[in-house]
Each structure stands twice: as structure tokens, then as C-alpha cells.
Design an enzyme around this catalytic site. Structure first.
Site, PDB file in Angstrom:
ATOM      1  N   SER A  12       0.831  -0.579  -0.429  1.00 51.79           N
ATOM      2  CA  SER A  12       0.019  -0.841   0.283  1.00 51.79           C
ATOM      3  C   SER A  12       1.167   1.135   0.038  1.00 51.79           C
ATOM      4  CB  SER A  12      -0.931   0.165   1.509  1.00 51.79           C
ATOM      5  OG  SER A  12      -1.776   1.396   1.304  1.00 51.79           O
ATOM      6  N   HIS A  37      -1.700  -1.728  -4.256  1.00 50.51           N
ATOM      7  CA  HIS A  37      -2.598  -0.626  -3.461  1.00 50.51           C
ATOM      8  C   HIS A  37      -2.443   0.946  -2.821  1.00 50.51           C
ATOM      9  CE1 HIS A  37      -6.403  -1.513  -1.414  1.00 50.51           C
ATOM     10  NE2 HIS A  37      -5.523  -0.954  -0.052  1.00 50.51           N
ATOM     11  N   ASP A  39      -5.035   3.764  -1.755  1.00 51.07           N
ATOM     12  CA  ASP A  39      -6.286   4.141  -1.037  1.00 51.07           C
ATOM     13  C   ASP A  39      -5.817   6.036  -1.225  1.00 51.07           C
ATOM     14  OD1 ASP A  39      -6.039   2.042   1.034  1.00 51.07           O
ATOM     15  OD2 ASP A  39      -4.117   2.790   1.575  1.00 51.07           O
ATOM     16  N   MET A  41      -8.684   8.265  -0.365  1.00 46.86           N
ATOM     17  CA  MET A  41      -9.385   9.485   1.323  1.00 46.86           C
ATOM     18  C   MET A  41     -10.098  10.938   0.763  1.00 46.86           C
ATOM     19  SD  MET A  41      -7.036   7.983   4.372  1.00 46.86           S
ATOM     20  CE  MET A  41      -6.695   6.101   4.201  1.00 46.86           C
ATOM     21  N   HIS A  70      -8.670   1.389  -3.969  1.00 47.72           N
ATOM     22  CA  HIS A  70      -9.413   1.902  -2.780  1.00 47.72           C
ATOM     23  C   HIS A  70     -10.401   2.597  -2.168  1.00 47.72           C
ATOM     24  CE1 HIS A  70      -9.496   0.860   2.240  1.00 47.72           C
ATOM     25  NE2 HIS A  70     -11.019   0.480   1.695  1.00 47.72           N
ATOM     26  N   MET A  72     -12.494   4.757  -0.433  1.00 44.96           N
ATOM     27  CA  MET A  72     -12.462   6.249   1.076  1.00 44.96           C
ATOM     28  C   MET A  72     -13.532   6.499   0.610  1.00 44.96           C
ATOM     29  SD  MET A  72      -9.702   3.600   2.794  1.00 44.96           S
ATOM     30  CE  MET A  72      -8.872   3.882   2.260  1.00 44.96           C
ATOM     31  N   MET A 141     -11.888  -4.953   6.226  1.00 42.68           N
ATOM     32  CA  MET A 141     -10.826  -4.005   6.420  1.00 42.68           C
ATOM     33  C   MET A 141     -10.322  -4.821   7.722  1.00 42.68           C
ATOM     34  SD  MET A 141     -10.374  -1.596   5.095  1.00 42.68           S
ATOM     35  CE  MET A 141      -9.699  -0.472   5.364  1.00 42.68           C
ATOM     36  N   ASP A 180      -7.192  -6.181   4.861  1.00 36.16           N
ATOM     37  CA  ASP A 180      -5.994  -4.730   4.695  1.00 36.16           C
ATOM     38  C   ASP A 180      -6.124  -3.678   5.998  1.00 36.16           C
ATOM     39  OD1 ASP A 180      -5.401  -1.930   3.700  1.00 36.16           O
ATOM     40  OD2 ASP A 180      -6.998  -1.656   2.827  1.00 36.16           O
TER      41      ASP A 180
HETATM   42  C1  DX5 Z   1      -6.027   2.156   5.720  1.00 43.38           C
HETATM   43  C2  DX5 Z   1      -5.638   1.353   4.309  1.00 43.38           C
HETATM   44  C3  DX5 Z   1      -5.128   0.474   4.206  1.00 43.38           C
HETATM   45  C4  DX5 Z   1      -3.101   0.955   4.403  1.00 43.38           C
HETATM   46  C5  DX5 Z   1      -3.103   0.200   5.445  1.00 43.38           C
HETATM   47  O1  DX5 Z   1      -7.270   2.585   5.318  1.00 43.38           O
HETATM   48  O2  DX5 Z   1      -7.360   1.119   3.753  1.00 43.38           O
HETATM   49  O3  DX5 Z   1      -4.612   0.154   2.863  1.00 43.38           O
HETATM   50  O4  DX5 Z   1      -1.780   1.488   3.712  1.00 43.38           O
HETATM   51  O5  DX5 Z   1      -1.305   0.470   6.007  1.00 43.38           O
HETATM   52  P1  DX5 Z   1      -0.989  -0.486   7.075  1.00 43.38           P
HETATM   53  O6  DX5 Z   1      -0.824  -1.345   6.761  1.00 43.38           O
HETATM   54  O7  DX5 Z   1       0.345   0.131   7.651  1.00 43.38           O
HETATM   55  O8  DX5 Z   1      -2.129  -1.251   8.227  1.00 43.38           O
HETATM   56 ZN    ZN Z   2      -6.438   0.222   1.615  1.00 43.86          ZN
END
Ligand code: DX5
Ligand code: ZN
Length: 221
Positions: A12, A37, A39, A41, A70, A72, A141, A180
Site C-alpha cells: 500500500s 494498493h 488508498d 480518502m 481502494h 474511501m 477491512m 487491509d
Molecule cells: C487504511 C488503508 C490501508 C493502509 C494500511 O485505511 O485502507 O490500505 O494503507 O496500512 P497498514 O498496512 O500500515 O495498516
Molecule cells: Zn486500503
């Protein structure tokens, strides 16, 4: 048909060095990562803001591996086409977001992407039941979405991974099960035992002294 048992490790980018994004993406690929991956947000669906489609488009030419995006965000139905254009291979949306889930999932497929449906730790498994026959990936999650570096929530989330696998077998469906949040070698083993085959990891891979050996360990955990 997809192989739901193939182990896929997805580093990620949230935990990478953003001053050197291209180099970090290439390091993840050279170290054996299968998917990258990403993320997204929006500061509404989660209490953090990360990046948007331009970031995804900037990473795209740096690597050959599939981009696992992903979302969010509160309105994935409105914004997902921009991530398709940016070069996403897979797009995962949350069941808790404000949209017609079934419609968004089918539109993602029509756009030529693998679709994914994500469920947060506080949401009961029943919420995803109506959609399982139309997905390519179920993302359970294993932390509350929004931030990297949180602790794996085993008790709250492993029953959902197991339920995802049971429903898939019982109904003859085919989707990946992704986890994740808080994934490292030890928690990867726990998640895999319950039925997860796609392992997303930020902190434990990007901050590892040797990313290649951390990925290799996760692949057999
Ligand atoms: C959190 C993200 C994850 C994040 C995970 O909301 O969806 O993908 O990058 O990070 P680690 O592996 O550090 O928990
Ligand atoms: Zn994620």
C-alpha cells in the site's frame, strides 16, 4: 475464471515516501509485489485526506503490476470513472458509502475493471450479502479505514473473512477475499487461515529493512 486461492501481496502506497512516489512504486514491484494498493480518502467518508486520480495516473506508467484502487469516499459512484481513466485495474467501493451499491459495482465492471466491495470493522457481514454474486473481490477491512499503522482487529474481522469464504463455497461464487490494515507476516497467517488470499500491507512492507524478504515471508505465511 479467477483463482481465489492464489496468494496476492499488495503493498500500500500510503506508507511509502511520497517525495519519491515513482521510485517507491518501482521498489514495490521489484520486491515481488503482485498488485499496488492505492488508498483514496476524501475527508468525509473517513477522517483523513490522501490523494485523487492524478496521483494514480502519475504512478501508472511507473509499474506494470495491476493498480488496486481502494475508494474511501462518500460518493464512489460519482468519482470512480476518473480512476478508470487514470489507469486503475481494480476499484473497490465501500458498502457503507452513499450510493446505489449494486449499480456502482456493475458500472465498474462495464468500465472494464475488476470490482471490489469493502466492509468496515463496525459493519455486520449481512450488509454485503445481497451483493456477493456480483463482485470480483470482497475487502474485509481489518482496521477502521482512514489511517495506516493501526493494529489488526482480529476478533471483529476474522469471522467476516470466514463468512465470506463460506458463502462463496456454499453458493458456488468466485471472488477474492482481501484484508487491509495491520497486516504483517503474523497477521497475514491468521487472515489466510480464515480464507483471505489478497494481503494489503503498508507499514510492514514499506518500512521493512528489506521489502523483498518481507513480501516473500507474507507469501508463505
Ligand atoms: C487504511 C488503508 C490501508 C493502509 C494500511 O485505511 O485502507 O490500505 O494503507 O496500512 P497498514 O498496512 O500500515 O495498516
Ligand atoms: Zn486500503
Amino acid at each position: 475464471m479467477m483463482d481465489c486461492n492464489r496468494r496476492i501481496v499488495a503493498p500500500s502506497m500510503l506508507a511509502s515516501d511520497w517525495a519519491r512516489v515513482g521510485e517507491e512504486a518501482r521498489r514495490a514491484e521489484a520486491s515481488g509485489g503482485d498488485w499496488l494498493h492505492l488508498d483514496v480518502m476524501d475527508g468525509h467518508f473517513v477522517g483523513n485526506i490522501s490523494f485523487g486520480p492524478q496521483f494514480v495516473a502519475a504512478v501508472r506508467p511507473e509499474v506494470r503490476m495491476p493498480l488496486d484502487v481502494h475508494l474511501m469516499i462518500e460518493r464512489p459512484d460519482v468519482y470512480f470513472p476518473r480512476f478508470v481513466e487514470a489507469g486503475a485495474d481494480g476499484i473497490t467501493v465501500h458498502v457503507e458509502a452513499d450510493h446505489d451499491v449494486k449499480d456502482t459495482l456493475s458500472r465498474i465492471r462495464e468500465a472494464g475493471c475488476r470490482n471490489g466491495l469493502a466492509i468496515s470493522p463496525d459493519t455486520p457481514f449481512d450488509a454485503v450479502l445481497p451483493y456477493l454474486d456480483g463482485i470480483d473481490l470482497l475487502l474485509v477491512m481489518t482496521v477502521r479505514p482512514g489511517f495506516g499503522g493501526q493494529a489488526f482487529m482480529e476478533a471483529e474481522t476474522m469471522p467476516k473473512v470466514a463468512a465470506g469464504r463460506e458463502e462463496r463455497e456454499r453458493r458456488g461464487l468466485a471472488y477474492h477475499i482481501e484484508v487491509d490494515g495491520g497486516i504483517d507476516e503474523a497477521t497475514a497467517a491468521v487472515a489466510a487461515r480464515h480464507g483471505a488470499n489478497v494481503l494489503v500491507a503498508g507499514t510492514s512492507l514499506f518500512k521493512a529493512p528489506d521489502m523483498a524478504s518481507a513480501i516473500a515471508a507474507m507469501r508463505v505465511a
